[in-house]
Design a protein around this motif. Structure first.
Motif, PDB file in Angstrom:
ATOM      1  N   PHE A 248       0.960  -1.276   0.192  1.00 48.27           N
ATOM      2  CA  PHE A 248       0.314  -0.030  -0.212  1.00 48.27           C
ATOM      3  C   PHE A 248       0.937   0.867   0.024  1.00 48.27           C
ATOM      4  O   PHE A 248       0.726   2.197  -0.092  1.00 48.27           O
ATOM      5  N   SER A 249       2.086   1.470   0.351  1.00 47.32           N
ATOM      6  CA  SER A 249       2.500   2.208  -0.161  1.00 47.32           C
ATOM      7  C   SER A 249       3.847   2.652  -0.721  1.00 47.32           C
ATOM      8  O   SER A 249       4.496   3.574  -0.688  1.00 47.32           O
ATOM      9  N   SER A 250       3.372   1.287  -1.300  1.00 48.31           N
ATOM     10  CA  SER A 250       4.458   1.343  -3.253  1.00 48.31           C
ATOM     11  C   SER A 250       3.744   2.380  -4.357  1.00 48.31           C
ATOM     12  O   SER A 250       2.360   2.772  -4.338  1.00 48.31           O
ATOM     13  N   SER A 251       4.223   2.672  -5.424  1.00 48.26           N
ATOM     14  CA  SER A 251       3.450   2.779  -6.412  1.00 48.26           C
ATOM     15  C   SER A 251       3.462   1.378  -7.681  1.00 48.26           C
ATOM     16  O   SER A 251       2.889   2.012  -9.214  1.00 48.26           O
ATOM     17  N   VAL A 252       3.817  -0.025  -7.399  1.00 52.40           N
ATOM     18  CA  VAL A 252       3.469  -0.844  -7.755  1.00 52.40           C
ATOM     19  C   VAL A 252       2.352  -0.752  -8.171  1.00 52.40           C
ATOM     20  O   VAL A 252       0.972  -0.258  -8.409  1.00 52.40           O
ATOM     21  N   GLN A 253       1.620  -0.888  -9.990  1.00 45.67           N
ATOM     22  CA  GLN A 253       0.630  -1.523 -10.533  1.00 45.67           C
ATOM     23  C   GLN A 253       0.042  -2.616 -10.217  1.00 45.67           C
ATOM     24  O   GLN A 253       0.137  -3.706 -11.345  1.00 45.67           O
ATOM     25  N   GLY A 254      -1.028  -2.845  -9.246  1.00 46.03           N
ATOM     26  CA  GLY A 254      -1.401  -3.990  -8.859  1.00 46.03           C
ATOM     27  C   GLY A 254      -2.234  -3.380  -8.146  1.00 46.03           C
ATOM     28  O   GLY A 254      -2.594  -2.042  -7.298  1.00 46.03           O
ATOM     29  N   CYS A 255      -3.145  -4.899  -7.806  1.00 48.14           N
ATOM     30  CA  CYS A 255      -4.587  -4.353  -7.126  1.00 48.14           C
ATOM     31  C   CYS A 255      -5.588  -5.340  -6.217  1.00 48.14           C
ATOM     32  O   CYS A 255      -4.499  -6.422  -6.668  1.00 48.14           O
ATOM     33  N   LEU A 256      -6.065  -5.304  -5.100  1.00 51.19           N
ATOM     34  CA  LEU A 256      -6.529  -6.370  -4.566  1.00 51.19           C
ATOM     35  C   LEU A 256      -7.862  -6.015  -4.669  1.00 51.19           C
ATOM     36  O   LEU A 256      -8.967  -5.373  -4.798  1.00 51.19           O
ATOM     37  N   VAL A 257      -8.440  -7.512  -5.430  1.00 51.32           N
ATOM     38  CA  VAL A 257     -10.396  -6.715  -5.329  1.00 51.32           C
ATOM     39  C   VAL A 257     -10.875  -7.696  -4.832  1.00 51.32           C
ATOM     40  O   VAL A 257     -10.901  -9.171  -4.294  1.00 51.32           O
ATOM     41  N   SER A 258     -12.492  -7.370  -4.252  1.00 52.71           N
ATOM     42  CA  SER A 258     -12.876  -8.267  -3.649  1.00 52.71           C
ATOM     43  C   SER A 258     -13.480  -9.586  -3.662  1.00 52.71           C
ATOM     44  O   SER A 258     -13.619 -10.064  -5.680  1.00 52.71           O
ATOM     45  N   GLU A 259     -13.865 -10.660  -3.349  1.00 48.37           N
ATOM     46  CA  GLU A 259     -14.376 -12.001  -3.957  1.00 48.37           C
ATOM     47  C   GLU A 259     -15.568 -11.561  -4.209  1.00 48.37           C
ATOM     48  O   GLU A 259     -15.606 -12.715  -5.550  1.00 48.37           O
TER      49      GLU A 259
ATOM     50  N   MET B   9      -6.232   1.890 -17.454  1.00 51.43           N
ATOM     51  CA  MET B   9      -4.601   0.854 -15.829  1.00 51.43           C
ATOM     52  C   MET B   9      -4.857  -0.145 -16.492  1.00 51.43           C
ATOM     53  O   MET B   9      -5.911  -0.722 -16.161  1.00 51.43           O
ATOM     54  N   PRO B  10      -3.675  -1.138 -17.315  1.00 48.57           N
ATOM     55  CA  PRO B  10      -3.857  -2.243 -17.165  1.00 48.57           C
ATOM     56  C   PRO B  10      -3.061  -2.906 -15.672  1.00 48.57           C
ATOM     57  O   PRO B  10      -2.061  -2.088 -16.044  1.00 48.57           O
ATOM     58  N   ILE B  11      -3.879  -3.394 -14.975  1.00 41.13           N
ATOM     59  CA  ILE B  11      -3.455  -3.899 -13.489  1.00 41.13           C
ATOM     60  C   ILE B  11      -3.268  -5.157 -13.471  1.00 41.13           C
ATOM     61  O   ILE B  11      -4.817  -5.729 -14.063  1.00 41.13           O
ATOM     62  N   GLU B  12      -2.580  -5.389 -12.629  1.00 37.08           N
ATOM     63  CA  GLU B  12      -2.695  -7.315 -12.009  1.00 37.08           C
ATOM     64  C   GLU B  12      -3.121  -7.530 -10.964  1.00 37.08           C
ATOM     65  O   GLU B  12      -2.696  -6.907 -10.230  1.00 37.08           O
ATOM     66  N   ILE B  13      -3.974  -8.250 -10.964  1.00 41.71           N
ATOM     67  CA  ILE B  13      -4.663  -8.824  -9.866  1.00 41.71           C
ATOM     68  C   ILE B  13      -4.116  -9.423  -9.096  1.00 41.71           C
ATOM     69  O   ILE B  13      -2.884 -10.851  -9.033  1.00 41.71           O
ATOM     70  N   LEU B  14      -3.184  -8.979  -7.249  1.00 45.19           N
ATOM     71  CA  LEU B  14      -2.183  -9.294  -6.956  1.00 45.19           C
ATOM     72  C   LEU B  14      -2.843 -10.367  -5.460  1.00 45.19           C
ATOM     73  O   LEU B  14      -2.143 -11.125  -4.998  1.00 45.19           O
ATOM     74  N   GLY B  15      -4.220  -9.901  -5.134  1.00 50.74           N
ATOM     75  CA  GLY B  15      -4.626 -10.291  -4.235  1.00 50.74           C
ATOM     76  C   GLY B  15      -6.470 -10.027  -3.875  1.00 50.74           C
ATOM     77  O   GLY B  15      -7.102  -9.510  -4.995  1.00 50.74           O
ATOM     78  N   THR B  16      -6.782 -10.898  -3.107  1.00 45.33           N
ATOM     79  CA  THR B  16      -8.671 -10.477  -3.097  1.00 45.33           C
ATOM     80  C   THR B  16      -8.999 -10.441  -1.930  1.00 45.33           C
ATOM     81  O   THR B  16      -8.341 -10.666  -0.387  1.00 45.33           O
ATOM     82  N   LEU B  17     -10.468 -10.291  -1.763  1.00 41.12           N
ATOM     83  CA  LEU B  17     -10.306  -9.785  -0.096  1.00 41.12           C
ATOM     84  C   LEU B  17     -11.638 -10.309   0.106  1.00 41.12           C
ATOM     85  O   LEU B  17     -12.742 -10.274  -0.350  1.00 41.12           O
ATOM     86  N   ASP B  18     -11.650 -10.641   1.046  1.00 41.51           N
ATOM     87  CA  ASP B  18     -12.361 -11.459   1.875  1.00 41.51           C
ATOM     88  C   ASP B  18     -13.556 -10.228   2.313  1.00 41.51           C
ATOM     89  O   ASP B  18     -13.262  -9.504   2.803  1.00 41.51           O
ATOM     90  N   PRO B  19     -14.953 -11.256   1.881  1.00 48.99           N
ATOM     91  CA  PRO B  19     -16.273  -9.704   2.745  1.00 48.99           C
ATOM     92  C   PRO B  19     -15.371  -9.571   4.218  1.00 48.99           C
ATOM     93  O   PRO B  19     -15.158  -9.685   5.076  1.00 48.99           O
ATOM     94  N   PHE B  20     -15.651  -7.818   4.470  1.00 48.53           N
ATOM     95  CA  PHE B  20     -15.718  -7.659   5.860  1.00 48.53           C
ATOM     96  C   PHE B  20     -17.068  -5.974   6.230  1.00 48.53           C
ATOM     97  O   PHE B  20     -16.733  -5.554   5.335  1.00 48.53           O
ATOM     98  N   ILE B  21     -17.311  -5.556   7.073  1.00 52.53           N
ATOM     99  CA  ILE B  21     -18.054  -4.430   7.091  1.00 52.53           C
ATOM    100  C   ILE B  21     -16.887  -3.243   7.977  1.00 52.53           C
ATOM    101  O   ILE B  21     -15.814  -3.437   8.721  1.00 52.53           O
TER     102      ILE B  21
END
Length: 368
Positions: A105-116, A153-165
């Motif tokens: 999160f403190s970087s400028s990497v071309q990646g993202c986290l996506v919800s399930e 923006m082309p961006i790579e999915i580096l992780g997924t997010l479990d549901p949270f409130i």
């Protein structure tokens, strides 16, 4: 007093002072327009700790005509620089493609986290590179909301997010992207960048006044409940009431102890002076005998002074050890030891000076 000062330092260490940027009347904390220069100054300030920012965007998948943005902008994007930017989000909610990215999160990497749920809806897989058509929102002078294209923006999915409130998000995020990655998009577009929210902590709560002066110089104002409603993030709320209340109690204790310090110092000096004077004064006959057998006055003075210095040294070691065990403060030991040493030495030297002026004959006959 040393104990109270130590408690004050411990209070500053365990009671963090929370600060949040809001609009001028303090009614909103997210969905703001916080200027980039304010973001930069907060990040570079030595008075600020754990500065946390978010920026919100909308996106659609792939290219589409500008006039069809309402139909395609179905993805809610949030850029964050710390995992704590979103309440309810934690490391255990994230499933990484490979090894956990500690500084993601403190970087400028071309990646993202996506919800399930978003992964299922769009049939994406971990490791896919997706094309996000990013749009940013802004408010005009009448506080009307508008959208503008930012970047495809082309961006790579580096992780997924479990549901949270989350208690801080009005609309849950579908995709999380590093804050600086989005800032670079604005830089390439040469569009003005605004953060959506910001909170942080005071680095040293004992320097609150200095901190507030710096925040004022940055351009952050005090909250004004009567101000007009707008979305500009220009006000700073500092939640320091608890720290100030506890700190004031300790400061009052320190002030009270300090007011007695001169009296205590004078008392110690008098005791040291009188004790050394009486001790030396009882040895006039010994001094007279040494003078009678031919020992010089200077030599007598040095011998008696050396003897007293050895006594002082033993007293310093014993007293310093007891003081340290009681107060656990080397500063307290140094101050009290210095006062005792100086006062006792002054009394000893004055007594030796008076004894040196005494007639040897009178001293010998007065002791018979």
């Amino acid at each position: 007093m040393g104990s109270s000062k130590q408690q004050l330092k411990e209070l500053a260490a365990v009671n963090s002072v929370y600060c949040r940027i809001t609009n001028l009347n303090g009614t909103i904390e997210t969905g703001l327009e916080i200027k980039e220069d304010i973001v930069d100054k907060i990040q570079s300030s030595s008075q600020v700790k754990d500065a946390t920012f978010t920026v919100r965007l909308l996106a659609g998948e792939g290219e589409f005509p500008l006039e069809d943005w309402k139909e395609h902008l179905t993805l809610f994007i949030t850029g964050i620089n710390r995992i704590s930017a979103i309440s309810g989000l934690s490391e255990d909610k994230i499933h990484w493609k490979g090894k956990a990215e500690e500084k993601f999160f403190s970087s400028s990497v071309q990646g993202c986290l996506v919800s399930e749920s978003t992964m299922e809806k769009y049939q994406w897989n971990l490791g896919d590179t997706i094309s996000l058509n990013l749009y940013y929102q802004y408010y005009d002078e009448r506080n009307q909301l508008h959208y503008k294209p930012l970047e495809l923006m082309p961006i790579e999915i580096l992780g997924t997010l479990d549901p949270f409130i989350s208690t801080t998000e009005q609309v849950p995020s579908d995709i999380l992207i590093p804050f600086d990655t989005i800032r670079e998009c604005f830089s390439r577009k040469k569009s003005p960048f605004y953060a959506d929210s910001c909170f942080f902590y005071v680095n040293d709560p004992l320097q609150l006044n200095k901190f507030k002066e710096e925040m004022k110089s940055i351009g952050l104002l005090q909250k004004s409940p009567t101000a007009d409603y707008n979305y500009q993030g220009i006000s700073l709320t500092v939640r320091d009431s608890t720290f100030r209340a506890l700190g004031n109690q300790l400061l009052q204790s320190i002030d009270t102890l300090q007011s007695f310090l001169p009296l205590i110092g004078i008392t110690i000096i008098c005791i040291g002076y009188i004790a050394s004077f009486l001790l030396i004064n009882t040895r006039q006959r010994e001094f007279a005998l040494m003078r009678a057998i031919g020992v010089g006055r200077g030599m007598c003075f040095r011998l008696f002074l050396l003897e007293q210095l050895l006594l002082i040294l033993v007293g310093e070691i014993l007293g310093g050890g007891i003081t340290f065990l009681l107060f656990r403060s080397s500063v307290t030991v140094a101050i009290s030891g210095s006062i005792f040493f100086i006062s006792y030495l002054l009394g000893c030297m004055f007594a030796l000076w008076r004894m040196g002026r005494t007639s040897v004959i009178n001293a010998l006959f007065s002791m018979d």
